[in-house]
Design a protein around this motif. Structure first.
Motif, PDB file in Angstrom:
ATOM      1  N   THR A  58      41.090  31.860  36.254  1.00  0.00           N
ATOM      2  CA  THR A  58      41.102  32.971  37.206  1.00  0.00           C
ATOM      3  C   THR A  58      40.675  34.253  36.506  1.00  0.00           C
ATOM      4  OG1 THR A  58      42.879  31.939  38.473  1.00  0.00           O
ATOM      5  CG2 THR A  58      42.534  34.309  38.811  1.00  0.00           C
ATOM      6  N   TYR A  59      39.799  34.995  37.176  1.00  0.00           N
ATOM      7  CA  TYR A  59      39.350  36.308  36.711  1.00  0.00           C
ATOM      8  C   TYR A  59      39.687  37.332  37.783  1.00  0.00           C
ATOM      9  CZ  TYR A  59      36.584  34.011  33.066  1.00  0.00           C
ATOM     10  OH  TYR A  59      36.184  33.271  31.984  1.00  0.00           O
ATOM     11  N   GLU A  60      39.940  38.574  37.353  1.00  0.00           N
ATOM     12  CA  GLU A  60      40.221  39.669  38.294  1.00  0.00           C
ATOM     13  C   GLU A  60      39.324  40.850  37.968  1.00  0.00           C
ATOM     14  OE1 GLU A  60      43.837  42.740  39.372  1.00  0.00           O
ATOM     15  OE2 GLU A  60      44.365  40.669  38.880  1.00  0.00           O
ATOM     16  N   CYS A  61      38.796  41.488  39.016  1.00  0.00           N
ATOM     17  CA  CYS A  61      37.955  42.665  38.853  1.00  0.00           C
ATOM     18  C   CYS A  61      38.873  43.861  38.557  1.00  0.00           C
ATOM     19  CB  CYS A  61      37.142  42.899  40.125  1.00  0.00           C
ATOM     20  SG  CYS A  61      36.025  44.313  40.039  1.00  0.00           S
ATOM     21  N   ARG A  62      38.713  44.449  37.360  1.00  0.00           N
ATOM     22  CA  ARG A  62      39.562  45.562  36.913  1.00  0.00           C
ATOM     23  C   ARG A  62      38.725  46.628  36.211  1.00  0.00           C
ATOM     24  NH1 ARG A  62      44.659  42.703  33.778  1.00  0.00           N
ATOM     25  NH2 ARG A  62      45.361  41.398  35.503  1.00  0.00           N
ATOM     26  N   TRP A  75      35.095  41.836  34.882  1.00  0.00           N
ATOM     27  CA  TRP A  75      35.905  40.683  35.232  1.00  0.00           C
ATOM     28  C   TRP A  75      36.845  40.414  34.069  1.00  0.00           C
ATOM     29  CZ3 TRP A  75      36.428  39.288  39.971  1.00  0.00           C
ATOM     30  CH2 TRP A  75      35.389  39.491  40.877  1.00  0.00           C
ATOM     31  N   PHE A  76      38.140  40.463  34.337  1.00  0.00           N
ATOM     32  CA  PHE A  76      39.189  40.300  33.327  1.00  0.00           C
ATOM     33  C   PHE A  76      39.763  38.892  33.417  1.00  0.00           C
ATOM     34  CE2 PHE A  76      43.717  40.533  32.211  1.00  0.00           C
ATOM     35  CZ  PHE A  76      43.650  41.089  30.948  1.00  0.00           C
ATOM     36  N   PHE A  77      39.888  38.224  32.282  1.00  0.00           N
ATOM     37  CA  PHE A  77      40.471  36.881  32.208  1.00  0.00           C
ATOM     38  C   PHE A  77      41.959  36.986  32.547  1.00  0.00           C
ATOM     39  CE2 PHE A  77      42.798  33.679  29.778  1.00  0.00           C
ATOM     40  CZ  PHE A  77      42.116  32.524  30.063  1.00  0.00           C
ATOM     41  N   VAL A  78      42.380  36.322  33.638  1.00  0.00           N
ATOM     42  CA  VAL A  78      43.790  36.327  34.045  1.00  0.00           C
ATOM     43  C   VAL A  78      44.519  35.131  33.460  1.00  0.00           C
ATOM     44  CG1 VAL A  78      45.382  36.228  36.018  1.00  0.00           C
ATOM     45  CG2 VAL A  78      43.308  37.635  36.149  1.00  0.00           C
ATOM     46  N   GLY A  79      43.930  33.945  33.581  1.00  0.00           N
ATOM     47  CA  GLY A  79      44.574  32.774  32.997  1.00  0.00           C
ATOM     48  C   GLY A  79      44.011  31.467  33.497  1.00  0.00           C
TER      49      GLY A  79
END
Length: 185
Positions: A58-62, A75-79
């Motif tokens: 999962t990636y999140e736009c931050r 895109w930030f690596f969430v897990g």
């Protein structure tokens, strides 16, 4: 019925069954020879378990770390969330995070600290070497000193635009990788 005929028919059936299952090739021990030096496990260790992890990251736009401005997004690596199968295809555990955790079906689990990464082929997450923390619980993860991530497929950050307009959006991407668990020799 004639005994020779019965035995001949049985032999033909057995040979046919063996031939239809494909050639038998023994599983070769894992070799680090083709890996970049940065992610090779130091001498004095041996392979304890080989698994194939398949699942999603999962990636999140931050806002890009250290910038503090919505003008710079990433895109930030969430897990990860993946199942771990042994080389015969049997489910033997899972991999999830944060923190990055490898858990055996027997309940033992461990976390670790990334030591190094090395590029994989385009479109694939990098190879990785992790120094394992002591295992929690007794079982397959007990005594593991290093975990290698190799043979990666997919898992890179999404190609979709990450901008202030979609800040907080989460996207999961599929991936697969081999996780090789090492113990002191």
């Amino acid at each position: 019925m004639n005994t020779k005929l019965i035995l001949s028919a049985a032999a033909v059936a057995l040979l046919s069954a063996c031939a239809s299952s494909g050639p038998m090739t023994p599983m070769m021990p894992f070799s680090q020879m083709a890996l970049p030096d940065a992610v090779k496990v130091p001498d004095g260790h041996k392979v304890a378990m080989e698994t194939v992890g398949a699942g999603e990251i999962t990636y999140e736009c931050r806002v890009k770390a250290g910038t503090g401005t919505v003008d710079q997004m990433e895109w930030f690596f969430v897990g990860p969330a993946a199942g771990l199968k042994d080389r015969s295809g049997k489910m033997v555990g899972s991999y999830y995070g944060p923190p990055a955790t490898w858990q055996s079906a027997d309940g033992s689990k461990l976390t670790g600290m990334q030591v190094a990464v090395a590029p994989a082929s385009a479109g694939n997450i990098p190879h990785q070497l992790v120094k394992a923390n002591p295992a929690m619980g007794a079982g397959a993860m007990t005594g593991v000193s290093y975990i290698q991530r190799t043979a990666t497929r997919g898992g890179v950050a999404p190609s979709q635009v990450c901008a202030a307009s979609n800040a907080g959006q989460r996207i999961t991407v599929q991936y697969q990788a081999d996780y090789i668990f090492w113990t002191p020799a």
